[in-house]
Scaffold this active site. Structure first.
Site, PDB file in Angstrom:
ATOM      1  N   ARG A 241       0.856  -1.181   0.000  1.00 21.22           N
ATOM      2  CA  ARG A 241       0.000   0.000   0.000  1.00 21.22           C
ATOM      3  C   ARG A 241       0.892   1.230   0.000  1.00 21.22           C
ATOM      4  O   ARG A 241       1.939   1.267   0.663  1.00 21.22           O
ATOM      5  CB  ARG A 241      -0.922   0.036   1.233  1.00 21.22           C
ATOM      6  N   GLU A 270      -4.360   7.153  -5.571  1.00 22.13           N
ATOM      7  CA  GLU A 270      -4.497   6.413  -6.809  1.00 22.13           C
ATOM      8  C   GLU A 270      -5.815   6.765  -7.498  1.00 22.13           C
ATOM      9  O   GLU A 270      -6.870   6.667  -6.868  1.00 22.13           O
ATOM     10  CB  GLU A 270      -4.427   4.912  -6.530  1.00 22.13           C
ATOM     11  N   HIS A 289      -1.148  -0.251  -9.741  1.00 23.82           N
ATOM     12  CA  HIS A 289      -1.809  -1.181  -8.815  1.00 23.82           C
ATOM     13  C   HIS A 289      -2.300  -2.437  -9.549  1.00 23.82           C
ATOM     14  O   HIS A 289      -3.474  -2.810  -9.470  1.00 23.82           O
ATOM     15  CB  HIS A 289      -2.979  -0.474  -8.139  1.00 23.82           C
TER      16      HIS A 289
END
Length: 336
Positions: A241, A270, A289
C-alpha cells in the site's frame, strides 16, 4: 461501469439476493453471482443491497448509512484499509476477504519489478522512446546481478514468503526480514535472518520489498530514518500500500541517496496526480496497482469472495472473516 450487467431474473421459488458490485470482477465469478443474485452498480440502489463487493471503493460509516439492508461486504482481495471495520461491526455487517488467492501473481510482480530495476530495463525503454542514440555500453544502463545479493522483507506474509522463495531458488539470494510477530524460531523455519526493526532490514539488504497492509500502525512505516539506513544503490519495491512509504522521504532518498532506484505498484493517492514529483525521476518506476491483475488471480479472488458472500447470506460461517479492527500486520494487501 463497463462490464457489469444489471440482471433482473429471479430464482424459481427462492429469494433473489441483491448485490451491489461497484467494479468488474472475473466473468466466471460474475456468472456464479448471478445464479442467485440481482447484480447492480447504481449507487442509488444501495438501500436494497444485501451484500456489496468492493475492489477499491471506500466503505466508511457514511457509505454504510446508505445500506440499511446490508448484511455482508466482500473485499475483492486482502486489503481492509478502505473498509471501516469498526463501523461495519457496529451495524452487524460481516466482512469477508480472500487471503492468499492473489499471492502468486503479486510475488511474480515483485520479481519482475526487481529485475526491471536491477537491469534498468525501464530506463532503457524511456531513453529509446525519446529517440536517444544509445551506445551498447552506455554507463547509465549498467545494472547489477541479483545473484548472491540480499533480499530484505518488511512483512513476512504469504506474498513475501513466496517472493523470497523465488529469489532464493532463482538467484541464490539470502533473505532477511522483519515483522513484529516474527520469532527467531519461525524465522529459522522460513530460512530468514530475523531483523529487530525496519531500519535494520534496509541496512542489510540490497533489495527491500514492502509487504504489510496499511493500518494506523504501518502508515509512514518507511520514512526518512529507514531510507537513510539503506545501502548505497539499494533497490526498493512496494507492492503493498502506498501509505506505508513516506513519498516525500522516498523522493529525497532517490535524488540525494542512498537509494539507487525504486518501483511502486501502489501510491498514496491512486490514480496519482500527473505532477507527482516521483513520476519525473529517472530512477523511479510506477505501475498502476496491477499486482493481482492476472486472469488466474482474478478468478481465484472473485470466486472466493462470491462463495463467502453466499455462505454468510445462507447463515453459515465464512472461511475468511475480518473481525472488528483486527490488526493483521503480517497479511499483505491486495490490491487489488
Amino acid at each position: 461501469p463497463q462490464g457489469i450487467e444489471h440482471t433482473t431474473h429471479r430464482i424459481q421459488g427462492g429469494y433473489m439476493l441483491k448485490i451491489f458490485l461497484c467494479e468488474p470482477i472475473h466473468p466466471r465469478a460474475l456468472a456464479l453471482l448471478k445464479t442467485r443474485a440481482e447484480v447492480f452498480s447504481d449507487p442509488a440502489c444501495l438501500g436494497r443491497a444485501d451484500a456489496a463487493i468492493s475492489r477499491n471503493l471506500r466503505m466508511d460509516a457514511a457509505f454504510l448509512e446508505q445500506c440499511p439492508a446490508l448484511k455482508v461486504i466482500g473485499i475483492h482481495g486482502t486489503g481492509t484499509d478502505r473498509v471501516d471495520l469498526a463501523a461495519a461491526a457496529q451495524r452487524g455487517v460481516r466482512v469477508v476477504y480472500a487471503p492468499g488467492e492473489n499471492a502468486q501473481s503479486v510475488a511474480e510482480l515483485i520479481v519482475g519489478l526487481t529485475l526491471a530495476l536491477a537491469r534498468r530495463v525501464y530506463l532503457a525503454d524511456r531513453m529509446l522512446q525519446t529517440g536517444e542514440a544509445l551506445a551498447i555500453a552506455d554507463a547509465r544502463l549498467t545494472g547489477m546481478e541479483l545473484h548472491g545479493k540480499t533480499l530484505g522483507l518488511v512483512g513476512v506474509g504469504s506474498i513475501a514468503r513466496r517472493a523470497a522463495e523465488m529469489f532464493r531458488r532463482a538467484f541464490g539470494m539470502s533473505i532477511v526480514g522483519y515483522s513484529p510477530s516474527l520469532t527467531e524460531e519461525r524465522a529459522a523455519c522460513l530460512g530468514i535472518a530475523r531483523c529487530t526493526c525496519v531500519r535494520e532490514v534496509f541496512a542489510r539488504a540490497d533489495v527491500v520489498s514492502i509487504g504489510v497492509p496499511l493500518t494506523p500502525q504501518t502508515r509512514g512505516l518507511v520514512g526518512t530514518a529507514e531510507l537513510a539506513a539503506a545501502k548505497p544503490g539499494a533497490l526498493l519495491v512496494n507492492t503493498a500500500r502506498g501509505g506505508v512509504v513516506d513519498e516525500d522521504a522516498l523522493y529525497r532518498a532517490l535524488t540525494q541517496g542512498p537509494l539507487g532506484a525504486a518501483a511502486c505498484d501502489v501510491l498514496a493517492h491512486e490514480p496519482p496526480a500527473p505532477g507527482l514529483p516521483l513520476l519525473r525521476l529517472p530512477n523511479f518506476l510506477a505501475t498502476p496497482h496491477l499486482g493481482a491483475a492476472t486472469d488466474e488471480a482474478l478468478l481465484r479472488v472473485g470466486m472466493c469472495v462470491v462463495e463467502q458472500i453466499f455462505t454468510v447470506l445462507d447463515g453459515k460461517t465464512p472461511a475468511h472473516e475480518c473481525i472488528g479492527t483486527t490488526d493483521r500486520t503480517d497479511v499483505e494487501s491486495e490490491h487489488k
